[in-house]
Design a protein around this motif. Structure first.
Motif: not given
Length: 460
Positions: A114-130, A132-144
Motif C-alpha cells: 500500500q505504501l509503495l503504491t502511494l509512492a508510485v502515485g506521488l511520483m506519477g503526479l510529480m511527473a505529470c506536473v513537471e 504539463l508546467v514545462n509544456l505551458c511555461f518552458p523552464g518554469a520548474i526542473p524536469l527532475q
C-alpha cells in the motif's frame, strides 16, 4: 485488504519501512544511507524481541554475487570503480534483509505494498506536473525534482556525473528519465496488486488513481523501452489472470476502466509520444547509437567483430568471457572509448553489461537469481487467490523489467538496485506469508547483538 494500523509493527519497524519507501522519493545519494538506516532499525527490533536475523531463498545468490563483484577488483584495470560497485551492492542489500525480516505476516506485506503504491502515485503526479508546467511555461520548474540539489552535490564528485537528457522528458524524483521509467516498470505491477486486492471501493479507487498516475507519468518520460514494457506487462497480466478477470465482475470492471482511461489519455496527449513511436526504425538516432554501443561492447570478448564462425573462437578472449573486466561503468566506458564510442555510460543492455563486467559467472548468478524468483512464484500460485494474484504480479514485473533490460542497464545506480532488491525481498516474503516458504536464521554471532533481548519481556 488490511489497514496500515493492522500490521502491528513496532515504531522501529515502521521507521524502517518508511526509510525504504523514501528510497525512490529522495535523491540518489540518500539511498545507501536509508538502506543502512532501515537495517539498523530492524536489527534493533530483532534485538529487543530476542529473535535472530533471517534470510530467504535468494540471499545466497545475492551474497555470492556481491563477493564475486568485490573480487573483480583484484584483476580489474579500474579497481576503484569495481570496489565502489561492490560497496553499493553491500549497502543496498540491507533493503533485502530489512524486508524479509519485517514482512512476516500477510498484513505487513500488504501494508508495505500500500505504501509503495502511494509512492508510485506521488511520483506519477510529480511527473505529470513537471511535464504539463514545462509544456505551458518552458523552464518554469526542473524536469527532475531534485535537479537543483543534484547539480550542487555532483559538482563535489571527483568523477564527472552527467545524467540529464535532452528534450521535454521528465524524471520525477529521479535524475534521469530512463532511470525513472525503469524504476516505475518495477513498481507499477505491485500497485495493480493493491487494486485487485482492495476490499473497499474507496481503497480501490485510490490505488487505481495511483496506478494510472504512475502509468501516465512513466509515459511522460518518453522512454520507448518503457512503452513496450508497459504493453508487455499489460498483456502478461491479462493472460495470467484471464480466468479470474472473466469471472470476477469487480476485477473486469477495474481492468476495463484502466484500459479505457489509458486509451483516452493516448488520444488527448500531445504529439511527442506518438512521434517517438513513429520514428522507431533502423534510421532512428537512438537505435543506431545502441547498435554501435552493442558492437563496441562486443570488443570486450573479441578484438574485432568476427566475420565467420572460425573467427568466433580464434579471436575470443576466454579470460574476459569467463571473468569480465570488472564491475563499474568506468570500466565499460573505457572499452567504449577505445572502440570509438563516446558519451555512453554503459552498454544499454543488462545482460551484455553483466557479461562484460563479470563474465559468464556474473551473468549466470543474476540469471539464476531471476529464475529462482520466478520458480518461487510458480509454486506460490497453488496457495489460494491472493497467492495467485501475487504470482501473476511478480511474473508481470519480471516480464516488463527483463524486456526493458534489453535496452537499458537495470543496476545502474543505488536507487534502481534498491528497488530490484525490494522486488527480490517481496518474492521471499510472499513465499512465507502467502505460501509455505520458510526463512533461515543467521548464526547469532554473525550479527552483533542480534538475538539478545534487552529487557525482561517474554519472547513471542
Amino acid at each position: 485488504m488490511p489497514s496500515l494500523c493492522s500490521a502491528k509493527l513496532s515504531s522501529r519497524g515502521c521507521g524502517a519501512l518508511c526509510a525504504l519507501i523514501a528510497i525512490p522519493l529522495l535523491p540518489e545519494y540518500f539511498a545507501p544511507v536509508l538502506a543502512v538506516l532501515s537495517l539498523i532499525l530492524t536489527l534493533t527490533d530483532c534485538r529487543r524481541e530476542g529473535r535472530p536475523l533471517r534470510t530467504g531463498a535468494l540471499a545466497p545468490y545475492l551474497t555470492v554475487y556481491i563477493v564475486y563483484t568485490a573480487a573483480g577488483a583484484l584483476y580489474s584495470e579500474n579497481s576503484l570503480s569495481c570496489g565502489a560497485i561492490a560497496a553499493m551492492w553491500l549497502l543496498m542489500v540491507c533493503v533485502y534483509f530489512t524486508l524479509v525480516n519485517l514482512l512476516t505476516t500477510r498484513e505487513r506485506l500488504l501494508c508495505f505494498l500500500q505504501l509503495l503504491t502511494l509512492a508510485v502515485g506521488l511520483m506519477g503526479l510529480m511527473a505529470c506536473v513537471e511535464y504539463l508546467v514545462n509544456l505551458c511555461f518552458p523552464g518554469a520548474i526542473p524536469l527532475q525534482f531534485w535537479d537543483p540539489l543534484d547539480e550542487w552535490v555532483y559538482r563535489l564528485s571527483p568523477i564527472p556525473i552527467h545524467l540529464k537528457s535532452a528534450g521535454l522528458r521528465v524524471g520525477a524524483t529521479f535524475s534521469n528519465p530512463n532511470i525513472f521509467a525503469e524504476a516505475m516498470v518495477m513498481m507499477l505491477p505491485f500497485s495493480l496488486y493493491c487494486v485487485t486486492g482492495a476490499e473497499k471501493p474507496k481503497q480501490r479507487y485510490l490505488y487505481l488513481g495511483c496506478l494510472l498516475l504512475g502509468v501516465i507519468g512513466t509515459m511522460f518520460s518518453f522512454s520507448r523501452g518503457s512503452f513496450f514494457a508497459l504493453f508487455a506487462m499489460t498483456v502478461a497480466y491479462i493472460v495470467l489472470n484471464l480466468g479470474y478477470i472473466l469471472h470476477n465482475r469487480r476485477l473486469l470492471i477495474s481492468v476495463l476502466c484502466g484500459v479505457l482511461l489509458i486509451l483516452v489519455f493516448l488520444t488527448l496527449i500531445p504529439n511527442p509520444i506518438t512521434d517517438r513511436l513513429e520514428t522507431l526504425d533502423s534510421n532512428d538516432v537512438s537505435i543506431r547509437e545502441r547498435i554501435r554501443i552493442w558492437n563496441a561492447g562486443a570488443t570486450v570478448f573479441w578484438s574485432r567483430l568476427p566475420e565467420n564462425l572460425s573467427e568466433v573462437f580464434t579471436l575470443l578472449n576466454v579470460r574476459h568471457l569467463l571473468f569480465g573486466i570488472g564491475a563499474g561503468t568506468e570500466n565499460t566506458t573505457r572499452i567504449l572509448l577505445q572502440a570509438g564510442v563516446a558519451g555512453a555510460p554503459h552498454l544499454h543492455n543488462l545482460f551484455l553489461q553483466l557479461l562484460a563486467e563479470g563474465g559468464v559467472i556474473s551473468l549466470g548468478l543474476i540469471v539464476a537469481l531471476i529464475l529462482r524468483m520466478a520458480w518461487t512464484q510458480i509454486w506460490l500460485r497453488f496457495h489460494g487467490k491472493q497467492a495467485y494474484f501475487f504470482f501473476s504480479t511478480m511474473l508481470t514485473m519480471l516480464c516488463g523489467s527483463m524486456l526493458f533490460s534489453l535496452v537499458e542497464f537495470l543496476f545502474l545506480c543505488p536507487k534502481l538496485v534498491g528497488i530490484f532488491l525490494m522486488c527480490a525481498a517481496l518474492s521471499d516474503a510472499a513465499d512465507c506469508c502467502l505460501g509455505n516458504g520458510t526463512l533461515r536464521p543467521l548464526p547469532q554471532g554473525l550479527i552483533p547483538f542480534c538475538g539478545k533481548r534487552t529487557d525482561n519481556k517474554p519472547q513471542t
